[in-house]
Design a protein around this motif. Sequence first.
Motif, PDB file in Angstrom:
ATOM      1  N   LEU A  89      10.782   1.268   1.316  1.00  0.00           N
ATOM      2  CA  LEU A  89       9.468   0.728   1.667  1.00  0.00           C
ATOM      3  C   LEU A  89       8.910   1.071   2.330  1.00  0.00           C
ATOM      4  O   LEU A  89       8.855   1.821   3.160  1.00  0.00           O
ATOM      5  CB  LEU A  89       9.264  -1.022   1.243  1.00  0.00           C
ATOM      6  N   LEU A 108       7.232   1.166  -3.363  1.00  0.00           N
ATOM      7  CA  LEU A 108       8.757   0.578  -3.573  1.00  0.00           C
ATOM      8  C   LEU A 108       9.358   1.934  -4.536  1.00  0.00           C
ATOM      9  O   LEU A 108       8.913   1.449  -4.836  1.00  0.00           O
ATOM     10  CB  LEU A 108       8.966  -1.178  -3.973  1.00  0.00           C
ATOM     11  N   PHE A 136      10.735   1.105   5.596  1.00  0.00           N
ATOM     12  CA  PHE A 136      11.492   0.018   5.680  1.00  0.00           C
ATOM     13  C   PHE A 136      12.680   0.492   4.667  1.00  0.00           C
ATOM     14  O   PHE A 136      12.543   0.793   3.374  1.00  0.00           O
ATOM     15  CB  PHE A 136      10.953  -1.289   5.571  1.00  0.00           C
ATOM     16  N   LEU A 182      15.090  -2.158   2.169  1.00  0.00           N
ATOM     17  CA  LEU A 182      15.561  -3.422   2.669  1.00  0.00           C
ATOM     18  C   LEU A 182      16.761  -4.033   2.184  1.00  0.00           C
ATOM     19  O   LEU A 182      17.197  -3.252   0.711  1.00  0.00           O
ATOM     20  CB  LEU A 182      14.313  -3.688   0.924  1.00  0.00           C
ATOM     21  N   ARG A 183      17.879  -4.348   2.987  1.00  0.00           N
ATOM     22  CA  ARG A 183      18.976  -4.362   3.221  1.00  0.00           C
ATOM     23  C   ARG A 183      19.317  -5.522   2.419  1.00  0.00           C
ATOM     24  O   ARG A 183      20.805  -5.453   1.335  1.00  0.00           O
ATOM     25  CB  ARG A 183      19.339  -4.278   4.484  1.00  0.00           C
ATOM     26  N   SER A 197       8.539 -10.188   8.937  1.00  0.00           N
ATOM     27  CA  SER A 197       9.250  -8.911   7.617  1.00  0.00           C
ATOM     28  C   SER A 197       8.814  -8.803   6.424  1.00  0.00           C
ATOM     29  O   SER A 197       8.117  -9.769   5.934  1.00  0.00           O
ATOM     30  CB  SER A 197      11.123  -9.353   7.712  1.00  0.00           C
ATOM     31  N   TRP A 198       9.393  -8.041   5.223  1.00  0.00           N
ATOM     32  CA  TRP A 198       8.502  -7.627   4.186  1.00  0.00           C
ATOM     33  C   TRP A 198       9.912  -8.249   3.317  1.00  0.00           C
ATOM     34  O   TRP A 198      10.609  -7.780   3.066  1.00  0.00           O
ATOM     35  CB  TRP A 198       8.330  -6.332   3.753  1.00  0.00           C
ATOM     36  N   ARG A 242       4.534 -10.595   2.776  1.00  0.00           N
ATOM     37  CA  ARG A 242       5.673 -10.540   4.112  1.00  0.00           C
ATOM     38  C   ARG A 242       5.639 -11.748   4.341  1.00  0.00           C
ATOM     39  O   ARG A 242       4.652 -12.923   4.568  1.00  0.00           O
ATOM     40  CB  ARG A 242       4.293 -10.160   4.816  1.00  0.00           C
ATOM     41  N   GLU A 288      14.892  -8.687   3.840  1.00  0.00           N
ATOM     42  CA  GLU A 288      15.552  -8.900   5.158  1.00  0.00           C
ATOM     43  C   GLU A 288      15.217  -6.602   4.876  1.00  0.00           C
ATOM     44  O   GLU A 288      15.511  -6.091   5.105  1.00  0.00           O
ATOM     45  CB  GLU A 288      17.040  -8.270   5.263  1.00  0.00           C
ATOM     46  N   SER A 289      13.690  -6.331   5.439  1.00  0.00           N
ATOM     47  CA  SER A 289      12.661  -5.215   5.782  1.00  0.00           C
ATOM     48  C   SER A 289      13.747  -4.432   7.012  1.00  0.00           C
ATOM     49  O   SER A 289      13.775  -5.561   8.477  1.00  0.00           O
ATOM     50  CB  SER A 289      11.820  -5.097   5.893  1.00  0.00           C
ATOM     51  N   GLU A 290      14.164  -3.064   7.478  1.00  0.00           N
ATOM     52  CA  GLU A 290      14.908  -2.572   8.815  1.00  0.00           C
ATOM     53  C   GLU A 290      14.068  -1.838   8.307  1.00  0.00           C
ATOM     54  O   GLU A 290      14.155  -0.970   8.354  1.00  0.00           O
ATOM     55  CB  GLU A 290      15.865  -2.760   8.515  1.00  0.00           C
TER      56      GLU A 290
END
Length: 562
Positions: free
Chosen positions: A213, A230, A271, A273-274, A332-333, A346, A388-390
């Motif tokens: 993302l 995305l 980001f 997205l895990r 998080s997103w 969000r 789970e955006s990291e």
Amino acid sequence: MTNPKPSPCGCDEREPSPSPHANPPGQPALRYRLGAHRSFLRRMAARLSQQVTSTGQRPLAALATRAAADPSLALLDAAATLADVLTFYQERIANEGFLRTATERFSVLQLARAIGYELKPGVAASVYLAFTLDDTSASPAQTVIPAGTQVQSIPAKQGELPQTFETNVEFVARKAWNALRPRPTRPQDLSKGATTLYLAGVETRLQVGDYLLLVGAERERDPGNERWDLRRVLSVKTYPDATGGYTVVTWEPGLGSNRPSMLPAAQPQAFALRRSARRFGFNAPDWRLMSAEVQRAYGGARASNEWPGFAIDGRQRQIELDAAYPKIVAGSWLALLTPGYAELYRVTRNETVGVANFGLSGQVTRVTVDTDENIARFQRRETVVLAESEPLPLAEEPIPDPVTGNQIEIAGAVRDLVKGQPLIVSGKVNEDDEQPLSVVVFIEAVYSNPGFTTIVLRDQGLGATRFIRSTTLIYANVVVATHGETVPLTPIGSGDGSQTHQRFTLKKSLLYAQEVTVDLHLGQYTVWCRLDSHRARQWCGMARSAVALSRRPSRRSLHRAP
């Protein structure tokens, strides 16, 4: 050949023709002689019997001898020798009149002077020295290197001796100028159409097929803003190095959109997205296969295709997932994805609840998002939830271009560089070079930019030389030095008043010359001075006076008499 009357000696005395003077172009030497000793002697001997007096008589017709011991023939032999010598030097003088055939340096000098060019006298060898200052925290930021500072060369071959060089001028060296490096990276281009991303480090844990993302402040401020992208990862390549390395990620299609037209974020953050999840009920049994008793228990119609309440209410901002995901946190997103369409949300709240519906039950995550935009388009069975955006730190794009031309971008801010200052650029031209190549260049202009400094070089700068960027260093503590060693004033001996023109032997010879350019109203003149600096100033003062007294408006070199 000519055919004269028969000779009294009975020998062949046909007179040889003189040598032709025709010279084709491009010859290394001119043919200019009228003849040589042999041809001159034969010619004079052939004319003995043909000499006619004013009365028509031929007094030498009876001289029949051609013996070399005869006095008359000896006289002709001496004259032929004289003619041979004269024509030899005549030809040499003719050759010295052209650049292609001249062999004497003086001839070349005179030819050059004919067009106003004057060779300068030889001077001592000069080099540019790069000084490296102690860069520890306790050392000063700058140091004055006085004029006359001596350095010695390191012999490259056995039998050579170290040579002494002295700096010509006083120079202020700075610790920050020890070794400048060209700018290794630049901000990466994430404009519309971009398909490559550079991430800092090599431990991103990204794999082919993961979702990435890219979103910026535009979407953070406005939940309805569409300037985000995305993308699914197509390739991941890592490049480790001593500084931590970087990772290159690619995707398709490029950032932004054409239908509808939309730009990507101006300054996006990346980001990963895990988590890939589903909406609660995506795996519910087919309603049409349920028994009539079950359908009556849920209060649904048998003719319906789905469970009662299975449709998504577009007015609700709550999304129930298929399991409990505690790592989906507020702020998080979260992206909802169906074939051909995606929407970004969000998370504002996350709670774990127990749910029993559609023939399913269990603990699930219920998230609340910041907008209900198009949320009804994402039905339970078709929707994929990416969460789970990291955040992934971005890296700058490496610059692959070599260092060349008349402009160098230096990493960081470099201060106090001035126009005309020499620099030494050193680096490899080919990867397999054993030793780096060094080039001396001069600064024409300096411009400060955010994060880097642009140096414009004088004239052609580095020209066509192409240094490998990763091996290139720029030394700015550079000062010119000349070969030689200043000798302090020492007594040279005792004088004797009874003798004239006394001579004394110096312990060390005078090693170098110094150029002084004098601007006068008659034009510019160059004065070359030999001796140590004190005597040079005295003699240069006399030379300036001599030039000022001269009324010939030409460029000249004045030399001290030996």
